[in-house]
Write a protein that holds these residues in place. Sequence first.
Motif, mmCIF file in Angstrom:
data_model
loop_
_atom_site.group_PDB
_atom_site.id
_atom_site.type_symbol
_atom_site.label_atom_id
_atom_site.label_comp_id
_atom_site.label_asym_id
_atom_site.label_seq_id
_atom_site.Cartn_x
_atom_site.Cartn_y
_atom_site.Cartn_z
ATOM 1 N N ILE B 6 -13.417 -2.584 12.207
ATOM 2 C CA ILE B 6 -14.208 -2.207 11.034
ATOM 3 C C ILE B 6 -15.066 -3.389 10.587
ATOM 4 O O ILE B 6 -16.168 -3.209 10.081
ATOM 5 N N VAL B 193 -32.352 3.727 19.470
ATOM 6 C CA VAL B 193 -31.544 4.942 19.660
ATOM 7 C C VAL B 193 -30.749 4.833 20.959
ATOM 8 O O VAL B 193 -29.563 5.170 21.017
ATOM 9 N N MET B 196 -27.829 2.611 20.398
ATOM 10 C CA MET B 196 -26.740 3.301 19.681
ATOM 11 C C MET B 196 -25.930 4.179 20.643
ATOM 12 O O MET B 196 -24.710 4.254 20.584
ATOM 13 N N ARG B 453 -31.380 19.665 19.716
ATOM 14 C CA ARG B 453 -30.706 18.649 18.922
ATOM 15 C C ARG B 453 -29.260 19.012 18.518
ATOM 16 O O ARG B 453 -28.355 18.178 18.654
ATOM 17 N N HIS B 457 -26.272 16.554 19.429
ATOM 18 C CA HIS B 457 -25.451 15.932 18.387
ATOM 19 C C HIS B 457 -23.992 16.364 18.501
ATOM 20 O O HIS B 457 -23.082 15.570 18.243
ATOM 21 N N TYR B 460 -22.364 14.149 20.923
ATOM 22 C CA TYR B 460 -22.055 12.821 20.366
ATOM 23 C C TYR B 460 -20.876 12.899 19.395
ATOM 24 O O TYR B 460 -20.008 12.024 19.388
ATOM 25 N N TYR B 461 -20.854 13.964 18.576
ATOM 26 C CA TYR B 461 -19.722 14.123 17.646
ATOM 27 C C TYR B 461 -18.413 14.328 18.422
ATOM 28 O O TYR B 461 -17.358 13.873 17.990
ATOM 29 N N ILE B 464 -17.234 11.018 19.364
ATOM 30 C CA ILE B 464 -16.666 10.340 18.182
ATOM 31 C C ILE B 464 -15.277 10.919 17.876
ATOM 32 O O ILE B 464 -14.328 10.175 17.606
ATOM 33 N N VAL B 468 -11.735 8.953 17.687
ATOM 34 C CA VAL B 468 -10.863 8.934 16.508
ATOM 35 C C VAL B 468 -9.515 9.582 16.828
ATOM 36 O O VAL B 468 -8.459 9.080 16.467
ATOM 37 N N TRP B 469 -9.573 10.711 17.511
ATOM 38 C CA TRP B 469 -8.373 11.525 17.719
ATOM 39 C C TRP B 469 -7.484 10.992 18.841
ATOM 40 O O TRP B 469 -6.270 10.958 18.728
ATOM 41 N N PHE B 470 -8.098 10.625 19.923
ATOM 42 C CA PHE B 470 -7.311 10.283 21.112
ATOM 43 C C PHE B 470 -7.313 8.798 21.445
ATOM 44 O O PHE B 470 -6.871 8.400 22.512
ATOM 45 N N GLY B 471 -7.854 7.993 20.543
ATOM 46 C CA GLY B 471 -7.890 6.550 20.810
ATOM 47 C C GLY B 471 -6.491 6.015 21.063
ATOM 48 O O GLY B 471 -5.542 6.388 20.373
#
Lengths: 304, 482
Positions: B6, B193, B196, B453, B457, B460-461, B464, B468-471
Amino acid sequence: MRKFLIKTILFTLPVLFMTIAMELLLRNIPNDYEQKKAYLDKHAAEIETLVLGSSHSYYGINPAFFTSNTFNVSHVSQTFKYDYAILKKYQPKFKSLRTIVLPLSYFTLYGNIEEGAESWRVKNYNLYYGLNVSGKLKDNLEVLGNTFKVNKKRLTNYYFAHESAITATELGWCMKREIKKTNDLVETGKAAELRHTAKEADTALVNYNIAILKSISAWCAEQNIKLVLITMPAYKTYSERLNIDQLNLTINTAQQVANENGNGIYLNFLNDPRFVEADFYDADHLSDIGAEKFSKILNDEINK
Amino acid sequence: MLFHSIDFAIFVPVVFVLYWFVTNKSLKAQNWLIVVASYVFYGWWDYRFLSLIFFTTLLDYIVGIGLSKAEKPIHRKLLLATSMTINLGMLGFYKYFNFFIDNFITAFTFLGMPIQANTLDIILPVGISFYTFQTLSYVIDVYRRQLEPTKNLAAFIAFVTFFPQLVAGPIERATNLLPQFYKHRTFDYGKAVDGMRQILWGLFKKIVIADNCADFANKIFGNYDDLNGSTLVFGAIFFTFQIYCDFSGYSDIAIGTARLFGFDLMRNFSFPYFSRDIAEFWRRWHISLSTWFRDYVYIPLGGSKGGTWMKVRNTFIIFLLSGFWHGANWTFIAWGALNAMYFLPLLLTQNNRANLDIVAQGKNVPSFREFSSMLVTFGLTVFAWIFFRADNMGHAMGYISGIFSASLFKLPNFTTVGLVATTNMFLVLFVLLEWFGRQDEYAIEKLGLKWKRPFRHAFYYALIAAIVWFGGKEQEFIYFQF
């Protein structure tokens, strides 16, 4: 540039929104730390005996069996640093405090909650006790304190399964234990010894913990409070495996600190024969029966 | 400061805004901002070594200027030798001192002459192998008159300490990166972009693939005595993906972050596990280090131009050095030697440049021959990684003996079948994305660019959400220790 920033912000908004919502929902779940703080805020002036320390005292000392007004402020993996911070915060409110019970376990001098598996607990002292013990972001936010999986489980348990996250009684003793795969005394003895024996001698950490212990002792002397240092009972499958040097350092330090300011005693229950198999939840924690037995014995010792 | 922390997630936007909104009018101010940001970034990890990196920077800056003024060859050689001795001396002290002491003691004891010597409690400064090689490349290039020495101190400090690639590369060449600090940089939407997107892909590789694989690899390598051969094979494969996704994930985040600030870093990985032979693998793995050794060691030694003996000697030198660069342990040297042995037959039969193109270019499926070659190369690589991962040679040999036992043909014994299945599912998905993106810079560079789009997107989500879920359990980047 403007387009990039706007698009980036718009793209990250749903993620930010979910994070903030999760943070708020997690903070809304009642927890032990919040409950203990609420009790201290309300009843600190009435407390006569205060129990500090880690899981050994959290599981093993039940204030309900004490004859004085007793409160157990201990929690899993709580180190001297946090014990002392709580004492200092509530110092003006402790009007009746006469005795402090402080366990000195085999691992205590080598303990450092900030490192390792229990580091997620640090946030609770910041968020719920308001102790300001860490400036790290992860220690000041619920969402960063645990993994997403753990946080999701906490939310589901509380909001959907309506399960309480509170494990402590009003007086601070742990009434609800985690159900383990095995509580076998041989296996847990081996595992706990491995977990608690320092891999390398971290002299700086040991000296740091001893310095805080001495500060607690000096603070007690200043306030005219009796300091009762104890080593909790453990089952032989644990106590017989302990590294003798580490154990001796613990015992010698406890004896030395107890004698230092003339206000302390040290009671070593590690191999106390009064505690049998049924008194243990696992090899180094007392069961409910053991906690009752131990609390009564300790109460008698304090009142002697 | 870890890339997946973070702290970094706050640090980059702050520097980004200051860079493009506050200091954007002055190139000098932008360069000094990079210097300050880089020192904060490095100091976040351990401020005690800031003086060390500053000393290295200043030394090579002065040597560079000295080289521009020195005309006599002897003076030039002296300056080069000074820089190399001090830089390699510091690297040697921090990284290899205890290794040499330990081995001297062992060797003398073995010869019946036991000696007494003490090792030191030395902390390895993070990134020392990377920035030492980067500054050395500058001094050598200036010495060879391939690069004009810089008098721009801000640009030079920024070149040495540029935070996206400071601690684990890519090891940049002064000829590529330094001139970028001289030019005014304008914000490029497409580049940002793309940066990113590459950061997102790097995070997915690190957190979802590498960290989950690490969990299994650590358990399997840690308990190899109690596990059967087939489980050990899985352990080696998990480590193979762990190290690739850990390091190439880091490189992706580094390159992507640099792009946000208008810089182009060199490519460090090019889908190495789709290589058809070991020579191709080494052209695609840790490219910045392989080419460094090629340009500054292999070619000066004569490269592959001499006779057979010279070719064998140079190949071994280069691979052993590469192994030793990774760390002070015989396991890395064994890993290097093994790769040299894999490479040598190709070099001697002049087949080391047989596969210069992209496998199955323009096709979705490889031919049987291509597939078999990739499989054999992958197998050889997995085997070599066992040495790289092992704690010591005994561990490596024990692990290999465990594989080549009767238990190899038993079913793998995993206690967490669900987790293994999830990790394997992500591995399959990852390999497929890499395969279909192998003609690009990184796997998802062009994926979905022509989609509408919402679909793009959504993809990409999904990445993400997977992060978050499977890290997996947070792990430091492996290459930080080098």
